[in-house]
Design a protein around this motif. Structure first.
Motif, mmCIF file in Angstrom:
data_model
loop_
_atom_site.group_PDB
_atom_site.id
_atom_site.type_symbol
_atom_site.label_atom_id
_atom_site.label_comp_id
_atom_site.label_asym_id
_atom_site.label_seq_id
_atom_site.Cartn_x
_atom_site.Cartn_y
_atom_site.Cartn_z
ATOM 1 N N LEU A 114 -2.199 3.793 -3.739
ATOM 2 C CA LEU A 114 -2.882 3.700 -2.864
ATOM 3 C C LEU A 114 -2.878 4.580 -1.639
ATOM 4 O O LEU A 114 -1.820 4.554 -1.010
ATOM 5 C CB LEU A 114 -2.880 2.304 -2.342
ATOM 6 C CG LEU A 114 -3.607 1.632 -1.401
ATOM 7 C CD1 LEU A 114 -5.164 1.441 -1.995
ATOM 8 C CD2 LEU A 114 -3.316 0.328 -0.736
ATOM 9 N N LYS A 115 -4.185 5.316 -1.344
ATOM 10 C CA LYS A 115 -4.040 6.222 -0.216
ATOM 11 C C LYS A 115 -4.712 5.784 0.855
ATOM 12 O O LYS A 115 -5.864 5.571 0.808
ATOM 13 C CB LYS A 115 -4.165 7.575 -0.678
ATOM 14 C CG LYS A 115 -4.325 8.741 0.294
ATOM 15 C CD LYS A 115 -4.717 10.140 -0.491
ATOM 16 C CE LYS A 115 -4.643 10.965 0.654
ATOM 17 N NZ LYS A 115 -3.686 11.818 1.055
ATOM 18 N N ASP A 116 -4.089 5.678 2.006
ATOM 19 C CA ASP A 116 -4.657 5.399 3.273
ATOM 20 C C ASP A 116 -5.424 6.665 3.995
ATOM 21 O O ASP A 116 -4.642 7.624 4.148
ATOM 22 C CB ASP A 116 -3.841 4.674 4.228
ATOM 23 C CG ASP A 116 -4.397 4.281 5.604
ATOM 24 O OD1 ASP A 116 -5.325 4.985 6.078
ATOM 25 O OD2 ASP A 116 -3.938 3.274 6.376
ATOM 26 N N MET A 117 -6.729 6.585 3.877
ATOM 27 C CA MET A 117 -7.355 7.980 4.466
ATOM 28 C C MET A 117 -7.144 8.312 5.772
ATOM 29 O O MET A 117 -7.066 9.606 6.133
ATOM 30 C CB MET A 117 -8.687 8.106 4.002
ATOM 31 C CG MET A 117 -9.282 8.075 2.474
ATOM 32 S SD MET A 117 -8.424 9.600 1.597
ATOM 33 C CE MET A 117 -9.517 10.660 2.238
ATOM 34 N N LYS A 118 -6.786 7.406 6.581
ATOM 35 C CA LYS A 118 -6.792 7.983 8.007
ATOM 36 C C LYS A 118 -5.196 8.212 8.377
ATOM 37 O O LYS A 118 -5.449 9.175 8.959
ATOM 38 C CB LYS A 118 -6.979 6.532 9.013
ATOM 39 C CG LYS A 118 -7.458 6.853 10.295
ATOM 40 C CD LYS A 118 -7.709 5.568 11.066
ATOM 41 C CE LYS A 118 -8.021 5.952 12.547
ATOM 42 N NZ LYS A 118 -8.347 4.713 13.223
ATOM 43 N N SER A 119 -4.225 7.575 7.859
ATOM 44 C CA SER A 119 -2.961 8.057 8.066
ATOM 45 C C SER A 119 -2.589 9.214 7.081
ATOM 46 O O SER A 119 -1.827 9.893 7.202
ATOM 47 C CB SER A 119 -2.054 6.610 8.104
ATOM 48 O OG SER A 119 -2.138 6.279 6.750
ATOM 49 N N ALA A 126 -2.551 -3.712 -3.626
ATOM 50 C CA ALA A 126 -3.601 -2.911 -3.328
ATOM 51 C C ALA A 126 -4.545 -3.613 -2.713
ATOM 52 O O ALA A 126 -5.226 -3.569 -1.547
ATOM 53 C CB ALA A 126 -4.123 -2.035 -4.343
ATOM 54 N N ALA A 127 -5.070 -4.625 -3.442
ATOM 55 C CA ALA A 127 -6.137 -5.417 -3.158
ATOM 56 C C ALA A 127 -5.769 -6.152 -1.890
ATOM 57 O O ALA A 127 -6.514 -6.201 -0.714
ATOM 58 C CB ALA A 127 -6.387 -6.675 -4.107
ATOM 59 N N GLU A 128 -4.620 -6.464 -1.556
ATOM 60 C CA GLU A 128 -4.334 -7.321 -0.219
ATOM 61 C C GLU A 128 -4.333 -6.482 0.966
ATOM 62 O O GLU A 128 -4.758 -6.751 1.848
ATOM 63 C CB GLU A 128 -2.864 -7.970 -0.576
ATOM 64 C CG GLU A 128 -2.735 -9.480 -0.826
ATOM 65 C CD GLU A 128 -1.617 -9.545 -1.388
ATOM 66 O OE1 GLU A 128 -0.491 -9.631 -0.712
ATOM 67 O OE2 GLU A 128 -1.398 -10.672 -2.558
ATOM 68 N N GLN A 129 -3.736 -5.353 0.620
ATOM 69 C CA GLN A 129 -3.847 -4.301 1.882
ATOM 70 C C GLN A 129 -5.282 -4.077 2.257
ATOM 71 O O GLN A 129 -5.473 -3.901 3.435
ATOM 72 C CB GLN A 129 -3.176 -3.084 1.409
ATOM 73 C CG GLN A 129 -1.685 -3.123 1.529
ATOM 74 C CD GLN A 129 -1.017 -1.595 1.869
ATOM 75 O OE1 GLN A 129 -1.625 -0.785 2.438
ATOM 76 N NE2 GLN A 129 -0.014 -1.540 1.158
ATOM 77 N N ILE A 130 -6.126 -3.850 1.193
ATOM 78 C CA ILE A 130 -7.767 -3.404 1.388
ATOM 79 C C ILE A 130 -8.182 -4.643 2.040
ATOM 80 O O ILE A 130 -8.963 -4.650 3.181
ATOM 81 C CB ILE A 130 -8.374 -2.924 0.263
ATOM 82 C CG1 ILE A 130 -7.790 -1.677 -0.349
ATOM 83 C CG2 ILE A 130 -9.730 -2.890 0.438
ATOM 84 C CD1 ILE A 130 -8.346 -1.622 -1.985
#
Length: 454
Positions: free
Chosen positions: A414-419, A430-434
């Motif tokens: 899971l890649k956070d595109m902003k950070s 992953a679902a939870e984070q999203i």
RNA sequence: GUGGGUAUAGCUCAGCUGGUUAGAGCAUCGGAUUGUGGUUCCGAGGGUCGAGGGUUCGAAUCCCUUUACCCACCCCA
């Protein structure tokens, strides 16, 4: 093969996906705000029989109506949402419950020369309350509250709702004996800021308006101050004319009711020069201006009319309502850089498979969608670089990478595109984070934070 | 409806009083970097110069016609 130039007609707004997302958000917020006041939705056809639309048209509006012929039928495109409402209420009178409260957000068409912020096809967002035979003053205050609440819900706080009552102007012009010229005088005086006092007086004199009347009118419209000050100054006119007197009483009552609706006093200003172009308004009239952009004119206008459907029905159907020019509002906010565009994306997550077999990725996408996560699957066979570049452009907040490594370890990246951070997690995690991020940004500002003055 | 302006690459525009092969930036694609985007560097593709006619040895450039668009007025959301 000769190619046809892919042009879009002048005066028709067509947006790129990024902008359309913001436009949709704007419309959704208007809708939610209207529904908060218990208005029910209405959708009427864009095309109507020409006879129906032209029933009450005349002058300027009639010239602007698009008409067309299909077989034997004369058709026309609606140029506002009020005429279709009148038709609808007259046609369905027996099936409706009054007071009938409806909102309608839809496109309307006006065949006039396009211009900066002026469109030939544009969205209007209307709310109206229609009474059967009569409609209390309280609704005129409520509509002001609807305007306040709605504009505020967009994240705009620097605006003023200007309030007047048509009876005051009509009564006043009756009183000074200029009833027939009232519209012309008002329109001319409206240009005071643009062309100056001298020019206004000249235009009016040329038309044959008595100097006395001009002076009286200027004096009357010049009545200013706080709402209570204006109302007090108006007291002296009360015995001059019955209509004028009624208007003053109504204005007073509406202004007072606003407090009960929790509309801040500094947001609604009485302005005697507010007239509204269409002269079918018979009572309270509203215009709404952005403090910093008065030049764009009113973004929300409307008023009270005593007989909505007079051209379609014998019934007396008084109403009150306003219309927001959504397309113009969007255009202006966009032009002023006031829209928070970066914050809206169509997907919550983009799945990027790095393997040939798409079964796994498709399955994961389905699971995420099942949890209410907007999931896009990128299936183009391109380099990872290009895939991430795509993710970057659509501004998706998260990317899930699925390659050999992930499959063998039974995890996904899971890649956070902003950070730019990324780590191996389970599907559940992953679902939870999203979803967590989605919840955080659910209430994102539509209007960007004010830029610091430099 | 009235008045003014513009038209050159997908977009924004430069292109001198006419001169031979029409440029830039952005965007696109490729490479530097074969599982890592938003920064940088290198390279490539992309144009009947809005359309039609005229003047000229020669027209993106000058003239005429036409169409479209933009800006303002009128009016409006």
């Amino acid at each position: 093969m000769k190619k046809v130039s892919p042009r879009t007609l002048s005066g028709f707004m067509e947006l790129l996906p990024d902008d359309q997302l913001v436009m949709n958000e704007l419309i959704e917020r208007l809708q939610r705000s209207y529904e908060l006041f218990g208005f029910s939705p209405l959708d009427t056809p864009i095309i109507e029989a020409a006879e129906v639309l032209l029933a009450k048209a005349g002058g300027e509006t009639e010239k602007q109506i698009y008409t067309m012929q299909k077989g034997e039928s004369e058709l026309a495109l609606r140029f506002d949402l009020t005429v279709p409402l009148a038709k609808f209420v007259a046609a369905n009178y027996g099936a409706l419950s009054f007071p009938f409260r409806r909102y309608q957000i839809g496109k309307v068409y006006r065949g006039e020369r396009a211009q900066r912020g002026r469109f030939r096809e544009f969205y209007q967002a209307d709310v109206d309350i229609i009474g059967d035979g009569e409609l209390g003053l309280i609704y005129e205050a409520e509509i002001a509250a609807v305007i306040y609440k709605t504009i505020t819900s967009l994240g705009l706080d620097e605006f003023k709702i200007k309030l007047n009552n048509r009876k005051i102007l009509n009564g006043f012009f009756e009183h000074i004996g200029e009833r027939e010229n009232s519209l012309f005088i008002l329109q001319t005086i409206d240009k005071l800021d643009k062309i100056g006092l001298k020019a206004v007086i000249n235009i009016l004199s040329d038309k044959g308006i008595k100097r006395e009347s001009i002076d009286e009118t200027l004096k009357f419209l010049g009545v200013s101050g706080s709402n209570s000050e204006i109302l007090e100054k108006l007291e002296q006119y009360k015995d001059k004319n019955e209509t004028l007197s009624t208007g003053i009483e109504e204005l007073k009552e509406v202004t007072e009711s606003l407090k009960d609706f929790l509309v801040p006093e500094d947001k609604v200003l009485i302005d005697l020069s507010i007239a509204r172009g269409l002269d079918y308004y018979t009572g309270t009239v509203y215009e709404t201006f952005l403090d910093k952009h008065p030049e764009i004119g009113s973004i929300c206008s409307g008023g009270r009319y005593d007989n909505l459907a007079e051209f379609y029905s014998k019934k007396s159907l008084p109403g009150v309502g306003v219309s927001i020019g959504v397309t113009r509002l969007f255009y202006v906010l966009d032009e002023q850089g006031l829209l928070n565009k970066e914050c809206f994306s169509s997907a919550d997550v983009l799945i990027i498979p790095l393997v040939e077999d798409l079964k796994g990725p498709i399955g994961i996408a389905s699971k995420l969608r099942g949890r209410g996560i907007k999931t896009e699957l990128y299936t183009e066979k391109r380099k990872l670089k290009a895939k991430l570049s795509y993710a970057d452009k659509i501004r998706v907040p998260f990317v899930i990478l699925l390659g050999e490594d992930e499959i063998s370890s039974n995890e996904l990246t899971l890649k956070d595109m902003k950070s730019g951070e990324q780590r191996g997690v389970s599907l559940e995690e992953a679902a939870e984070q999203i979803l967590k991020r989605k919840a955080q940004t659910a209430d994102i500002r539509l209007i960007a934070e004010k830029k610091e003055e430099e």
